[in-house]
Structures are given as structure tokens and as C-alpha cells.
Design a protein around this motif. Structure first.
Motif, PDB file in Angstrom:
ATOM      1  N   ASP A 149       0.852  -1.186   0.000  1.00  0.00           N
ATOM      2  CA  ASP A 149       0.000   0.000   0.000  1.00  0.00           C
ATOM      3  C   ASP A 149       0.887   1.235   0.000  1.00  0.00           C
ATOM      4  N   TYR A 150       0.879   1.955  -1.108  1.00  0.00           N
ATOM      5  CA  TYR A 150       1.713   3.159  -1.168  1.00  0.00           C
ATOM      6  C   TYR A 150       1.215   4.061  -2.287  1.00  0.00           C
ATOM      7  N   TYR A 151       1.782   5.261  -2.307  1.00  0.00           N
ATOM      8  CA  TYR A 151       1.452   6.230  -3.334  1.00  0.00           C
ATOM      9  C   TYR A 151       2.749   6.708  -3.986  1.00  0.00           C
ATOM     10  N   LEU A 152       2.626   7.120  -5.210  1.00  0.00           N
ATOM     11  CA  LEU A 152       3.757   7.678  -5.945  1.00  0.00           C
ATOM     12  C   LEU A 152       3.364   9.041  -6.493  1.00  0.00           C
ATOM     13  N   PHE A 153       4.341   9.940  -6.509  1.00  0.00           N
ATOM     14  CA  PHE A 153       4.073  11.307  -6.920  1.00  0.00           C
ATOM     15  C   PHE A 153       5.190  11.824  -7.816  1.00  0.00           C
ATOM     16  N   TRP A 154       4.837  12.779  -8.627  1.00  0.00           N
ATOM     17  CA  TRP A 154       5.818  13.630  -9.288  1.00  0.00           C
ATOM     18  C   TRP A 154       5.544  15.066  -8.839  1.00  0.00           C
ATOM     19  N   TYR A 155       6.597  15.701  -8.350  1.00  0.00           N
ATOM     20  CA  TYR A 155       6.524  17.092  -7.948  1.00  0.00           C
ATOM     21  C   TYR A 155       7.440  17.910  -8.839  1.00  0.00           C
ATOM     22  N   LYS A 156       7.022  19.136  -9.069  1.00  0.00           N
ATOM     23  CA  LYS A 156       7.802  20.104  -9.841  1.00  0.00           C
ATOM     24  C   LYS A 156       8.292  21.185  -8.888  1.00  0.00           C
ATOM     25  N   GLN A 157       9.567  21.549  -8.999  1.00  0.00           N
ATOM     26  CA  GLN A 157      10.104  22.643  -8.196  1.00  0.00           C
ATOM     27  C   GLN A 157      10.749  23.662  -9.139  1.00  0.00           C
ATOM     28  N   PRO A 158      10.023  24.731  -9.433  1.00  0.00           N
ATOM     29  CA  PRO A 158      10.582  25.786 -10.289  1.00  0.00           C
ATOM     30  C   PRO A 158      11.619  26.592  -9.513  1.00  0.00           C
ATOM     31  N   MET A 178       7.143  23.801  -4.077  1.00  0.00           N
ATOM     32  CA  MET A 178       6.850  22.461  -4.547  1.00  0.00           C
ATOM     33  C   MET A 178       5.427  22.407  -5.089  1.00  0.00           C
ATOM     34  N   ILE A 179       5.289  21.884  -6.297  1.00  0.00           N
ATOM     35  CA  ILE A 179       3.993  21.808  -6.962  1.00  0.00           C
ATOM     36  C   ILE A 179       3.723  20.357  -7.328  1.00  0.00           C
ATOM     37  N   LEU A 180       2.586  19.844  -6.916  1.00  0.00           N
ATOM     38  CA  LEU A 180       2.216  18.473  -7.261  1.00  0.00           C
ATOM     39  C   LEU A 180       1.834  18.418  -8.730  1.00  0.00           C
ATOM     40  N   VAL A 181       2.475  17.519  -9.463  1.00  0.00           N
ATOM     41  CA  VAL A 181       2.178  17.357 -10.885  1.00  0.00           C
ATOM     42  C   VAL A 181       1.161  16.253 -11.094  1.00  0.00           C
ATOM     43  N   ILE A 182       1.415  15.099 -10.455  1.00  0.00           N
ATOM     44  CA  ILE A 182       0.550  13.946 -10.694  1.00  0.00           C
ATOM     45  C   ILE A 182       0.755  12.938  -9.579  1.00  0.00           C
ATOM     46  N   ARG A 183      -0.286  12.143  -9.329  1.00  0.00           N
ATOM     47  CA  ARG A 183      -0.267  11.164  -8.261  1.00  0.00           C
ATOM     48  C   ARG A 183      -0.766   9.828  -8.787  1.00  0.00           C
ATOM     49  N   GLN A 184      -0.192   8.745  -8.235  1.00  0.00           N
ATOM     50  CA  GLN A 184      -0.632   7.387  -8.606  1.00  0.00           C
ATOM     51  C   GLN A 184      -0.795   6.551  -7.354  1.00  0.00           C
ATOM     52  N   GLU A 185      -1.943   5.944  -7.184  1.00  0.00           N
ATOM     53  CA  GLU A 185      -2.138   4.996  -6.095  1.00  0.00           C
ATOM     54  C   GLU A 185      -1.655   3.628  -6.554  1.00  0.00           C
ATOM     55  N   ALA A 186      -0.924   2.927  -5.724  1.00  0.00           N
ATOM     56  CA  ALA A 186      -0.334   1.653  -6.120  1.00  0.00           C
ATOM     57  C   ALA A 186      -1.386   0.598  -6.449  1.00  0.00           C
ATOM     58  N   ASN A 210      -3.901  16.246 -17.887  1.00  0.00           N
ATOM     59  CA  ASN A 210      -3.672  17.098 -19.050  1.00  0.00           C
ATOM     60  C   ASN A 210      -2.451  16.613 -19.834  1.00  0.00           C
ATOM     61  N   ARG A 211      -1.392  17.389 -19.916  1.00  0.00           N
ATOM     62  CA  ARG A 211      -0.222  17.013 -20.717  1.00  0.00           C
ATOM     63  C   ARG A 211       0.705  16.055 -19.990  1.00  0.00           C
ATOM     64  N   PHE A 212       0.398  15.746 -18.755  1.00  0.00           N
ATOM     65  CA  PHE A 212       1.266  14.894 -17.937  1.00  0.00           C
ATOM     66  C   PHE A 212       0.628  13.522 -17.760  1.00  0.00           C
ATOM     67  N   SER A 213       1.414  12.491 -17.962  1.00  0.00           N
ATOM     68  CA  SER A 213       0.928  11.135 -17.738  1.00  0.00           C
ATOM     69  C   SER A 213       2.073  10.302 -17.182  1.00  0.00           C
ATOM     70  N   VAL A 214       1.707   9.203 -16.554  1.00  0.00           N
ATOM     71  CA  VAL A 214       2.727   8.323 -15.991  1.00  0.00           C
ATOM     72  C   VAL A 214       2.618   6.947 -16.614  1.00  0.00           C
ATOM     73  N   ASN A 215       3.739   6.241 -16.569  1.00  0.00           N
ATOM     74  CA  ASN A 215       3.780   4.831 -16.917  1.00  0.00           C
ATOM     75  C   ASN A 215       4.179   4.094 -15.647  1.00  0.00           C
ATOM     76  N   PHE A 216       3.197   3.513 -14.989  1.00  0.00           N
ATOM     77  CA  PHE A 216       3.391   2.842 -13.712  1.00  0.00           C
ATOM     78  C   PHE A 216       3.517   1.344 -13.944  1.00  0.00           C
ATOM     79  N   CYS A 231      10.575  12.734  -8.173  1.00  0.00           N
ATOM     80  CA  CYS A 231       9.715  11.581  -7.976  1.00  0.00           C
ATOM     81  C   CYS A 231       9.684  11.309  -6.476  1.00  0.00           C
ATOM     82  N   ALA A 232       8.530  10.943  -5.953  1.00  0.00           N
ATOM     83  CA  ALA A 232       8.425  10.708  -4.517  1.00  0.00           C
ATOM     84  C   ALA A 232       7.541   9.502  -4.238  1.00  0.00           C
TER      85      ALA A 232
END
Lengths: 114, 117
Positions: free
Chosen positions: A31-40, A45-53, A62-68, A92-93
Motif C-alpha cells: 500500500d503506497y502512493y507515488l508522486f511527481w513534484y515540480k520545483q521551479p 513544490m507543486i504536485l504534478v501527478i499522483r498514482q495509487e499503487a 492534461n499534458r502529464f501522464s505516468v507509466n506505472f 519523484c516521490a
């Protein structure tokens, strides 16, 4: 130990093109989560996208997608139609479901060329 | 919604003095706040987890007597760097988790740059 690895310290992409940032992680949790954050440059810190395991479907925003790839413990970020504003450090977090702590990778600095 | 502020945004202090950094959730209640440290061109490293009304949980290798964390209310957590030394110079970032809502959601503050001379 739970670790997050980003093997690309720097990446570059032409404006309007597509780029993929790589991330692998190591965990024995189910049980975990994965994230991509952007730091300009502002360092906010800005959350880009989240994935539940537990979800098999890849997340998209939108223009952002993940390959999990859960079995391979891989979590890459694809940025389509890259824009100048996408230039930033991307982290990545990983977050274990029980603690909500965030474990960050070392980051990938993305440059967008006009 | 879900705004987190930090104060100050930048602080310079002399070696041996203490400095306090505040983290506030402006429009929500935060049962849990996290403190991170980020050295130049490096990643964020979790220092401690702060739960309202209880003692903070420190990550391995973080000196709890040097980095004092207080979470006295549902909207405020403070990090005090005691007897600061130049090696404590860093960027300190807090994040907050809502009292209600998805447990995985964390909202980040804008960070505080600490320079110890």
C-alpha cells in the motif's frame, strides 16, 4: 529501506516535443502512493501527478501522464507538448500508505529549449 | 484552498544563536505537518513529522535537541534551530496534511532560506 532513484540528473526537450523522466523505487510495502513534484526556481513544490499503487490504470493530468509498472517498480513521467513553463526540477516521490511520509528521489532538472 | 505559509522566507543569523521558523496552514486544519531540509542542488530530506498536540517524530540522524519542533495548534508548527552553525545553512520546507480529506495529500509551504554566518 525504501529508496527512490532518478537516474537522469538533467534532461532537455524542445518546445512542443515530448519528454519522459525516469523513476524507480524500492519497497516491500503493498500500500503506497507515488508522486511527481515540480520545483521551479521559486522553490515552491507543486504536485504534478499522483498514482495509487492499487490502481492499475496510469494516472493522467492534461499534458502529464505516468507509466506505472508495479512489478518493475518503475514510475516514469511523460510530458507532452512541452512548454517553456515546464522547465524546472522534477522530483519523484514515494509515500507508504501507513505513514504518509514522502521519500524523494534526487531530482531531474528539465530544460525546455525554444 | 490549501495554502501553507512560512515565516520568515529568508533569515540570516549569527553562529551560536537560535532561529524559529513558522509553518501555518491558512485555510485548513492540519493534524500533521512535515519538515524537510534541502541543500543546494539536492533533494528534500524529511527531518521530522509533527502531529498536533504530541511530540514530533524525528528521522534517523536528525538531532532532536538541535531542531526543536512544536505543533501547538491545528494551524501552526514551528521549527527552532538551536545554537545554529554554518552547516545548518539550508532551505527548510514544511508541508501540511489536512485533518479531513485524502490521507496522502500534502500541501507545501514556500520554504525558508536560513543562512548562518
Amino acid at each position: 529501506a525504501q529508496t527512490v532513484t532518478q537516474s537522469q540528473p538533467e534532461m532537455s526537450v524542445q518546445e512542443a516535443e515530448t519528454v519522459t523522466l525516469s523513476c524507480t523505487y524500492d519497497t516491500s510495502e503493498s500500500d503506497y502512493y507515488l508522486f511527481w513534484y515540480k520545483q521551479p526556481p521559486s522553490r515552491q513544490m507543486i504536485l504534478v501527478i499522483r498514482q495509487e499503487a492499487y490502481k492499475q490504470q496510469n494516472a493522467t493530468e492534461n499534458r502529464f501522464s505516468v507509466n506505472f509498472q508495479k512489478a518493475a517498480k518503475s514510475f516514469s513521467l511523460k510530458i507532452s507538448d512541452s512548454q517553456l513553463g515546464d522547465a524546472a526540477m522534477y522530483f519523484c516521490a514515494y509515500s507508504p500508505g501507513a505513514t504518509n511520509k514522502l521519500i524523494f528521489g534526487t531530482g531531474t532538472l528539465l530544460a525546455v529549449q525554444p | 484552498g490549501a495554502v501553507v505559509s512560512q515565516h520568515p522566507s529568508w533569515v540570516i543569523c549569527k553562529s551560536g544563536t537560535s532561529v524559529k521558523i513558522e509553518c501555518r496552514s491558512l485555510d485548513f486544519q492540519a493534524t500533521t505537518m512535515f519538515w524537510y531540509r534541502q541543500f543546494p542542488k539536492q533533494s528534500l530530506m524529511l527531518m521530522a513529522t509533527s502531529n498536533e498536540g504530541s511530540k514530533a517524530t524525528y528521522e534517523q540522524g536528525v538531532e532532536k535537541d538541535k531542531f526543536l519542533i512544536n505543533h501547538a495548534s491545528l494551524t501552526l508548527s514551528t521549527l527552532t534551530v538551536t545554537s545554529a552553525h554554518p552547516e545548518d545553512s539550508s532551505f527548510y520546507i514544511c508541508s501540511a496534511r489536512r485533518a479531513q480529506g485524502a490521507s496522502y495529500e500534502q500541501y507545501f509551504g514556500p520554504g525558508t532560506r536560513l543562512t548562518v554566518t
